[in-house]
Design a protein around this motif. Structure first.
Motif, PDB file in Angstrom:
ATOM      1  N   UNK A  69       0.816  -1.211   0.000  1.00  0.00           N
ATOM      2  CA  UNK A  69       0.000   0.000   0.000  1.00  0.00           C
ATOM      3  C   UNK A  69       0.854   1.267   0.000  1.00  0.00           C
ATOM      4  N   UNK A  70       2.167   1.124   0.192  1.00  0.00           N
ATOM      5  CA  UNK A  70       3.049   2.289   0.261  1.00  0.00           C
ATOM      6  C   UNK A  70       3.433   2.793  -1.123  1.00  0.00           C
ATOM      7  N   UNK A  71       3.749   4.076  -1.176  1.00  0.00           N
ATOM      8  CA  UNK A  71       4.278   4.659  -2.418  1.00  0.00           C
ATOM      9  C   UNK A  71       5.767   4.345  -2.501  1.00  0.00           C
ATOM     10  N   UNK A  72       6.373   4.632  -3.660  1.00  0.00           N
ATOM     11  CA  UNK A  72       7.800   4.392  -3.847  1.00  0.00           C
ATOM     12  C   UNK A  72       8.612   5.184  -2.823  1.00  0.00           C
ATOM     13  N   UNK A  74       7.666   6.259   0.120  1.00  0.00           N
ATOM     14  CA  UNK A  74       7.458   5.668   1.445  1.00  0.00           C
ATOM     15  C   UNK A  74       8.272   4.381   1.599  1.00  0.00           C
ATOM     16  N   UNK A  75       8.314   3.583   0.540  1.00  0.00           N
ATOM     17  CA  UNK A  75       9.087   2.343   0.586  1.00  0.00           C
ATOM     18  C   UNK A  75      10.578   2.630   0.751  1.00  0.00           C
ATOM     19  N   UNK A  76      11.065   3.647   0.062  1.00  0.00           N
ATOM     20  CA  UNK A  76      12.484   4.016   0.184  1.00  0.00           C
ATOM     21  C   UNK A  76      12.802   4.465   1.606  1.00  0.00           C
ATOM     22  N   UNK A  77      11.928   5.261   2.203  1.00  0.00           N
ATOM     23  CA  UNK A  77      12.131   5.726   3.576  1.00  0.00           C
ATOM     24  C   UNK A  77      12.066   4.546   4.545  1.00  0.00           C
ATOM     25  N   UNK A  78      11.124   3.658   4.321  1.00  0.00           N
ATOM     26  CA  UNK A  78      10.970   2.463   5.159  1.00  0.00           C
ATOM     27  C   UNK A  78      12.225   1.600   5.078  1.00  0.00           C
ATOM     28  N   UNK A  79      12.757   1.447   3.860  1.00  0.00           N
ATOM     29  CA  UNK A  79      13.978   0.661   3.662  1.00  0.00           C
ATOM     30  C   UNK A  79      15.166   1.319   4.362  1.00  0.00           C
ATOM     31  N   UNK A  80      15.253   2.634   4.279  1.00  0.00           N
ATOM     32  CA  UNK A  80      16.356   3.348   4.930  1.00  0.00           C
ATOM     33  C   UNK A  80      16.291   3.172   6.443  1.00  0.00           C
ATOM     34  N   UNK A  81      15.091   3.244   7.007  1.00  0.00           N
ATOM     35  CA  UNK A  81      14.925   3.071   8.452  1.00  0.00           C
ATOM     36  C   UNK A  81      15.363   1.691   8.912  1.00  0.00           C
ATOM     37  N   UNK A  82      15.156   0.711   8.068  1.00  0.00           N
ATOM     38  CA  UNK A  82      15.471  -0.676   8.429  1.00  0.00           C
ATOM     39  C   UNK A  82      16.793  -1.163   7.842  1.00  0.00           C
ATOM     40  N   UNK A  84      17.740  -1.596   4.785  1.00  0.00           N
ATOM     41  CA  UNK A  84      17.577  -2.561   3.698  1.00  0.00           C
ATOM     42  C   UNK A  84      18.209  -1.954   2.452  1.00  0.00           C
ATOM     43  N   UNK A  85      19.177  -2.657   1.889  1.00  0.00           N
ATOM     44  CA  UNK A  85      19.857  -2.184   0.684  1.00  0.00           C
ATOM     45  C   UNK A  85      18.971  -2.432  -0.528  1.00  0.00           C
ATOM     46  N   UNK A  86      18.524  -1.352  -1.158  1.00  0.00           N
ATOM     47  CA  UNK A  86      17.651  -1.475  -2.325  1.00  0.00           C
ATOM     48  C   UNK A  86      18.437  -1.602  -3.617  1.00  0.00           C
ATOM     49  N   UNK A  87      19.754  -1.433  -3.554  1.00  0.00           N
ATOM     50  CA  UNK A  87      20.562  -1.522  -4.766  1.00  0.00           C
ATOM     51  C   UNK A  87      20.104  -0.499  -5.779  1.00  0.00           C
ATOM     52  N   UNK A  88      19.840  -0.962  -6.994  1.00  0.00           N
ATOM     53  CA  UNK A  88      19.386  -0.053  -8.052  1.00  0.00           C
ATOM     54  C   UNK A  88      17.870  -0.113  -8.270  1.00  0.00           C
ATOM     55  N   UNK A  89      17.154  -0.664  -7.322  1.00  0.00           N
ATOM     56  CA  UNK A  89      15.695  -0.777  -7.433  1.00  0.00           C
ATOM     57  C   UNK A  89      15.062   0.605  -7.332  1.00  0.00           C
ATOM     58  N   UNK A  90      14.246   0.938  -8.322  1.00  0.00           N
ATOM     59  CA  UNK A  90      13.587   2.246  -8.327  1.00  0.00           C
ATOM     60  C   UNK A  90      12.075   2.138  -8.495  1.00  0.00           C
ATOM     61  N   UNK A  91      11.605   1.018  -9.000  1.00  0.00           N
ATOM     62  CA  UNK A  91      10.161   0.853  -9.163  1.00  0.00           C
ATOM     63  C   UNK A  91       9.587   0.173  -7.915  1.00  0.00           C
ATOM     64  N   UNK A  92       8.293   0.323  -7.748  1.00  0.00           N
ATOM     65  CA  UNK A  92       7.633  -0.271  -6.593  1.00  0.00           C
ATOM     66  C   UNK A  92       7.814  -1.786  -6.574  1.00  0.00           C
TER      67      UNK A  92
END
Length: 103
Positions: A69-72, A74-82, A84-92
Motif C-alpha cells: 500500500x506504500x508509495x515508492x 514511502x518504501x524508500x524511507x521504510x527501507x532506509x529506516x530498516x 535494507x539495501x535497495x541496490x538499483x531498485x527504483x520501481x515499486x
C-alpha cells in the motif's frame, strides 16, 4: 451466573464466583458467554504451535499488505529506516522484491 468445568455446570451467586474460579471453573452469564476464565488453564503444545504458526503467517501477510500500500518514496524511507539495501531498485515492484529477498 453459572460455573462451568467440563460437564459440570452450577448456578452460583456473585459471592461464590471467586471460589469456583480458583477451582478452575469458567464463570458464564445466563446466556452462556464466558465472563471470567477459571485459574490453572493450559493448552497443549500442539495447539500453542498451531496458534504461533498462524500468528507468524498473519504477521507476514500484514507486513506484505502494508508494504504494497506504500508509495515508492514511502518504501524508500521504510527501507532506509530498516537498513535494507535497495541496490538499483527504483520501481515499486523492484523495491518490494528487495524486501522479499531480505526476509
Amino acid at each position: 451466573m453459572k460455573a462451568v468445568k467440563g460437564n459440570k455446570v452450577y448456578t452460583i451467586t456473585e459471592t461464590e464466583k471467586d471460589s469456583y474460579k480458583k477451582k478452575g471453573f469458567d464463570i458464564t452469564d445466563d446466556e452462556g458467554n464466558v465472563v471470567e476464565n477459571g485459574l490453572g488453564k493450559s493448552i497443549s503444545y500442539d495447539k500453542y504451535k498451531e496458534l504461533e504458526d498462524k500468528c507468524t503467517a498473519l504477521e507476514k501477510e500484514n507486513e506484505e499488505l502494508k508494504l504494497s500500500a506504500m508509495t515508492v518514496d514511502q518504501l524508500k524511507a521504510y527501507a532506509a529506516d530498516r537498513k535494507v539495501d535497495l541496490g538499483d531498485a527504483t520501481t515499486k515492484e523492484a523495491i518490494l522484491s528487495k524486501f522479499k529477498e531480505t526476509k
